[in-house]
Scaffold this motif. Sequence first.
Motif, PDB file in Angstrom:
ATOM      1  N   THR A  31      -1.936  -2.575   8.510  1.00 25.90           N
ATOM      2  CA  THR A  31      -1.357  -3.874   8.170  1.00 25.90           C
ATOM      3  C   THR A  31      -1.460  -4.649   9.656  1.00 25.90           C
ATOM      4  O   THR A  31      -1.774  -5.876   9.478  1.00 25.90           O
TER       5      THR A  31
ATOM      6  N   THR B 137      -7.535   3.825   3.143  1.00 27.84           N
ATOM      7  CA  THR B 137      -6.699   2.571   2.841  1.00 27.84           C
ATOM      8  C   THR B 137      -7.295   1.376   3.480  1.00 27.84           C
ATOM      9  O   THR B 137      -7.473   0.413   3.289  1.00 27.84           O
TER      10      THR B 137
ATOM     11  N   ARG C 136      -8.945  -1.891   3.111  1.00 29.43           N
ATOM     12  CA  ARG C 136      -8.347  -3.046   3.190  1.00 29.43           C
ATOM     13  C   ARG C 136      -8.858  -4.280   4.280  1.00 29.43           C
ATOM     14  O   ARG C 136      -8.800  -5.538   3.892  1.00 29.43           O
TER      15      ARG C 136
ATOM     16  N   GLN D 182       5.527   1.021   5.657  1.00 23.12           N
ATOM     17  CA  GLN D 182       4.799  -0.060   5.840  1.00 23.12           C
ATOM     18  C   GLN D 182       5.662  -1.325   6.232  1.00 23.12           C
ATOM     19  O   GLN D 182       6.660  -1.490   5.702  1.00 23.12           O
TER      20      GLN D 182
ATOM     21  N   TYR E 225      -4.937   7.279   4.672  1.00 21.54           N
ATOM     22  CA  TYR E 225      -4.622   5.837   5.239  1.00 21.54           C
ATOM     23  C   TYR E 225      -5.710   5.373   5.882  1.00 21.54           C
ATOM     24  O   TYR E 225      -6.023   4.261   5.859  1.00 21.54           O
TER      25      TYR E 225
ATOM     26  N   GLU F 128       0.748  -1.169   0.125  1.00 20.31           N
ATOM     27  CA  GLU F 128       0.147   0.177   0.133  1.00 20.31           C
ATOM     28  C   GLU F 128       0.932   1.004  -0.010  1.00 20.31           C
ATOM     29  O   GLU F 128       2.017   1.150   0.519  1.00 20.31           O
ATOM     30  N   GLU F 129       0.496   2.240  -0.661  1.00 25.30           N
ATOM     31  CA  GLU F 129       1.300   3.513  -0.620  1.00 25.30           C
ATOM     32  C   GLU F 129       1.614   4.216   0.793  1.00 25.30           C
ATOM     33  O   GLU F 129       0.789   4.942   1.298  1.00 25.30           O
TER      34      GLU F 129
ATOM     35  N   THR G  79      -1.495   2.091   7.236  1.00 21.36           N
ATOM     36  CA  THR G  79      -2.140   1.305   6.268  1.00 21.36           C
ATOM     37  C   THR G  79      -3.012  -0.074   6.864  1.00 21.36           C
ATOM     38  O   THR G  79      -3.345  -0.806   6.209  1.00 21.36           O
TER      39      THR G  79
END
Length: 90
Positions: A50, A74, A78, A21, A71, A16-17, A48
């Motif tokens: 994660t 995102t 996600r 990350q 974010y 992800e940008e 992001t």
Amino acid sequence: NTWYYPRVRYRMAEYEEHPSQKPEALLERVIKASSNEGDVVLDPFSGTFTTSAVAKKLNRKSIVIEIEEEYVKTGIRRLGIQNKYNGEIL
């Protein structure tokens, strides 16, 4: 001890940008070592999301904090929470 995990790069499926990350494999190791199924994992600098994505895969709940709206979008996408944010398709 040293743990080696390759950093997340743009060609990786989990990318992800985000400038810092963390690899899912690293977070999986940390979450498994420090919690049990059903526990709650806190990520105060979510990025992001994660940590939340990995926690979900490992049957943990998560609480996240992220100040940057991009974010947050995102993370919402996600985690499969929703596919729109304020009318914007994620």
